[in-house]
Every structure is written in C-alpha cells, then in structure tokens.
Design an enzyme around this catalytic site. Structure first.
Site, PDB file in Angstrom:
ATOM      1  N   ARG A 233      11.464 -12.900  -4.400  1.00  0.00           N
ATOM      2  CA  ARG A 233      10.559 -13.920  -3.683  1.00  0.00           C
ATOM      3  C   ARG A 233      10.721 -13.865  -2.022  1.00  0.00           C
ATOM      4  O   ARG A 233      11.854 -13.571  -1.454  1.00  0.00           O
ATOM      5  CB  ARG A 233      11.001 -15.331  -4.208  1.00  0.00           C
ATOM      6  CG  ARG A 233      10.498 -15.674  -5.424  1.00  0.00           C
ATOM      7  CD  ARG A 233       8.895 -15.692  -5.557  1.00  0.00           C
ATOM      8  NE  ARG A 233       8.277 -16.186  -6.816  1.00  0.00           N
ATOM      9  CZ  ARG A 233       8.028 -15.081  -7.695  1.00  0.00           C
ATOM     10  NH1 ARG A 233       8.139 -13.944  -7.353  1.00  0.00           N
ATOM     11  NH2 ARG A 233       7.506 -15.176  -8.773  1.00  0.00           N
ATOM     12  N   GLU A 262       2.119 -13.542   2.309  1.00  0.00           N
ATOM     13  CA  GLU A 262       1.484 -12.425   1.589  1.00  0.00           C
ATOM     14  C   GLU A 262      -0.240 -12.629   1.558  1.00  0.00           C
ATOM     15  O   GLU A 262      -0.730 -13.906   1.239  1.00  0.00           O
ATOM     16  CB  GLU A 262       1.755 -12.494  -0.036  1.00  0.00           C
ATOM     17  CG  GLU A 262       3.413 -12.059  -0.224  1.00  0.00           C
ATOM     18  CD  GLU A 262       3.876 -11.800  -1.429  1.00  0.00           C
ATOM     19  OE1 GLU A 262       3.272 -11.758  -2.609  1.00  0.00           O
ATOM     20  OE2 GLU A 262       5.222 -11.396  -1.694  1.00  0.00           O
ATOM     21  N   HIS A 281       4.051  -6.313  -3.548  1.00  0.00           N
ATOM     22  CA  HIS A 281       4.408  -7.332  -4.679  1.00  0.00           C
ATOM     23  C   HIS A 281       3.769  -6.854  -5.998  1.00  0.00           C
ATOM     24  O   HIS A 281       2.813  -7.595  -6.897  1.00  0.00           O
ATOM     25  CB  HIS A 281       3.594  -8.794  -4.591  1.00  0.00           C
ATOM     26  CG  HIS A 281       4.501 -10.058  -5.123  1.00  0.00           C
ATOM     27  ND1 HIS A 281       4.436 -11.270  -4.595  1.00  0.00           N
ATOM     28  CD2 HIS A 281       4.964  -9.973  -6.325  1.00  0.00           C
ATOM     29  CE1 HIS A 281       5.224 -12.029  -5.706  1.00  0.00           C
ATOM     30  NE2 HIS A 281       5.645 -11.102  -6.736  1.00  0.00           N
TER      31      HIS A 281
END
Length: 330
Positions: A233, A262, A281
């Site tokens: 994370r 993000e 990601h």
C-alpha cells in the site's frame, strides 16, 4: 430482483464475467464513478474496486446487506461504520498471492540489475555494457527483510529463497516456529529488520498503525546500500522522505507498484530517477487473475444471500458486527 452495484472501474473482461456468471435472480447496476453514487440507495450488495466508501456513503445505502471488496485492500472502506449498520465487509484473500509475490521479485531483480536504465540506453543507441556493472547485484546471497508476513509475504520468502537469498521478517503477529523452519526464515525485531536488511520489502495492510511506517527515521537506520520494495500500500511510505533518501544517497534504489496518491502525479521526482522502478499498481493484474477475483466476489454474495458460510478470514469487520450476526462463516 436482487441488485448488485458494480462500483468502480472494471475492465470489459471483468464485466463480461459478471454478466455471464450471475444467476437470473440478480441484476447488475454499473456505478463506475463517485458521481453515480446516487444509484447506491437501491443496491442490496456492492462489489467495490478502488473508490472510497466512507460513513456518509454507507449511510446512503439504505438496502445494503454486504460490501464485497474486489481483492484484499479495504482501506477505502469505513469498516467500523459498516459494522455499526451490521453490514459485513468481505474481501478475497489468496487469489492475488502468486501474482503479487512474483511482481515483488520482479521489482527486486529490476532494481538490482538496473533493468530500466539499461533498456533506456539500448533504445537510445548506446551499448552500455559496462556502465552499470559496479552497481549491479545478484539477488543470491542478499539479506531480504519482509515487513509483514501474511500470504504474500510467505510466498515472497519462498521465491526469494529459491534465488539463494537469506530471508528475515517482522510482523506484529509472529508465525509459528514450525512454519518459520519450513520456510527457512528468521524472525527479528522491527529495528533489526530495518537496520540489517539489504532489501526491505513491504507486505503490510494499510491502517492507522502502519500509516507512513517507513519514513525518514527508518531511512536513516537502513544501510545506504539497501533498496526498498513496496507492492503493498502506498501510504505505508512517506513519499517525500523516500524521495529525499534516494536523492541524498541514504537509499540505493526502490521498486514501487503503489503510491501515496494514485495515479502518481506527472511531476513526481520518482519518475526521473534511474535507480527507481515504477509500475501502476498492477501487482495482481495478470491474465485470468481478474476473472478469478470477480468469480470469488460473486460467489461470496451468492453464499451470503443463500445463508451459506463464507471463510472467516475474508470477513474483515467480523469482530465488530452485532449479535445476531448477519453472516455465517467457517
């Protein structure tokens, strides 16, 4: 008709799986963005990906029985408020394990062997055969430190050991001694982990206790030759402190699949650093993995609706729910 809100961005493959596999008694409503949240009031269930689901949103979901999270990260959901409404929050453990673990090893190797700058030089017409030799290293023989030792951490340990690395770990919940022996890993304190690991790889969930757990104080204690890997994370790391550590030579490199915000901002200094490998990601994003994840989401919802048991480890707010429990588990 039982209504399921498909909340967040989903690929055509994911949506195709939902419409193909869903029983006729259910109806899907696509809610791709927050501006469509007004539709949530009529949903019995939601499958949530990436978007925020705070107390105000949950309060607006008058018919909601269960929140099904795509994948495992639930930091965008107010699980305590959901529990106050006696709404279970369910995740999909295990499906991403192999993909994220392999992606973690990919980042380690790419940073250690300067994969991206070598590729860039070659594409620019430069045969940089010797330029990076002095800062290219084997994974074999490195001391890999895992901060977090859940399913993914354990799998990374196995893969890293396969390359000949030594592995140590810290987790608030220590594994059983027999499991440590079987995996060939050693348990150390947090301070020992950060001060001795040549590769520090993060595998913690995001919660108030782990927020920015990696910061300037940690970077000051790490060996200057160490590299940081984060496929967990983004908010585990203070990004500004990371950038300063990389600029000032307190850290040799980093491999990052996740970020504090993000998408990563286009002016981030990380984008111009040759000793940093970045991916958007995608640790769990492999062909077929997305299909398995959607099928698991649907399976959990159907089990709940039919009064069947869901695996206990997947119900993240189980201890907060009120009696009588609204969900069965095994």
């Amino acid at each position: 008709m039982i209504k399921i809100g498909l909340v967040g961005p989903y690929s055509p493959r994911m949506k195709e799986t939902v419409y193909r596999d869903l029983p006729k008694a259910y109806k899907i409503e696509e809610i791709p963005s927050i501006d469509k949240y007004t539709h949530l009031a009529l949903m019995d269930y939601v499958i949530l990906r990436t978007l925020k689901f705070d107390s105000a949103v949950i309060e607006s979901c008058k018919r909601l029985k269960m929140i099904q999270k795509y994948a495992v990260g639930f930091d965008t959901i107010d699980i305590a408020f959901a529990a106050a409404r006696n709404i279970p929050v369910v995740i999909c453990t295990g499906i991403n394990t192999e993909a994220v673990a392999e992606h973690t090893i990919l980042h380690m190797l790419a940073v250690l062997r300067n994969l991206l700058p070598l590729n860039k030089r070659l594409c620019e017409g430069t045969w940089a055969k010797d330029e990076f030799v002095a800062r290219s290293f084997n994974l074999q023989g490195k001391l890999v430190g895992l901060l977090g030792f859940g399913n993914i951490g354990k799998r990374v340990a196995t893969l890293a050991k396969g390359f000949g690395a030594d592995v140590q770990y810290f987790d608030p919940y220590r594994a059983q001694e027999k499991d440590e022996k079987a995996l060939g890993v050693s348990y150390v304190s947090f301070d020992q982990l950060i001060s001795t690991s040549e590769i520090l790889s993060l595998h913690l969930p995001s919660n108030p206790n782990t927020l920015e757990i990696i910061n300037s104080g940690v970077f000051n204690k790490m060996p200057s030759s160490a590299i940081l890997i984060n496929t967990a994370r983004g908010n585990l790391v203070n990004e500004n402190d990371l950038i300063e550590a990389l600029k000032n030579g307190k850290l040799a490199g980093a491999g990052l699949d996740v970020f504090y915000c993000e998408p990563l901002k286009k002016d981030s200094p990380l984008l111009s650093m040759e000793n940093v490998v970045l991916t958007p990601h995608v640790g769990g994003s492999t062909a077929g993995n997305d299909i398995k994840m959607m099928q698991q989401c649907l399976s959990n919802i159907i089990k709940f609706e039919n009064g069947e048991s869901i695996e206990k480890q997947n119900i993240v707010n189980l201890k907060l729910l009120k009696e009588p429990l609204p969900i069965r588990f095994s």
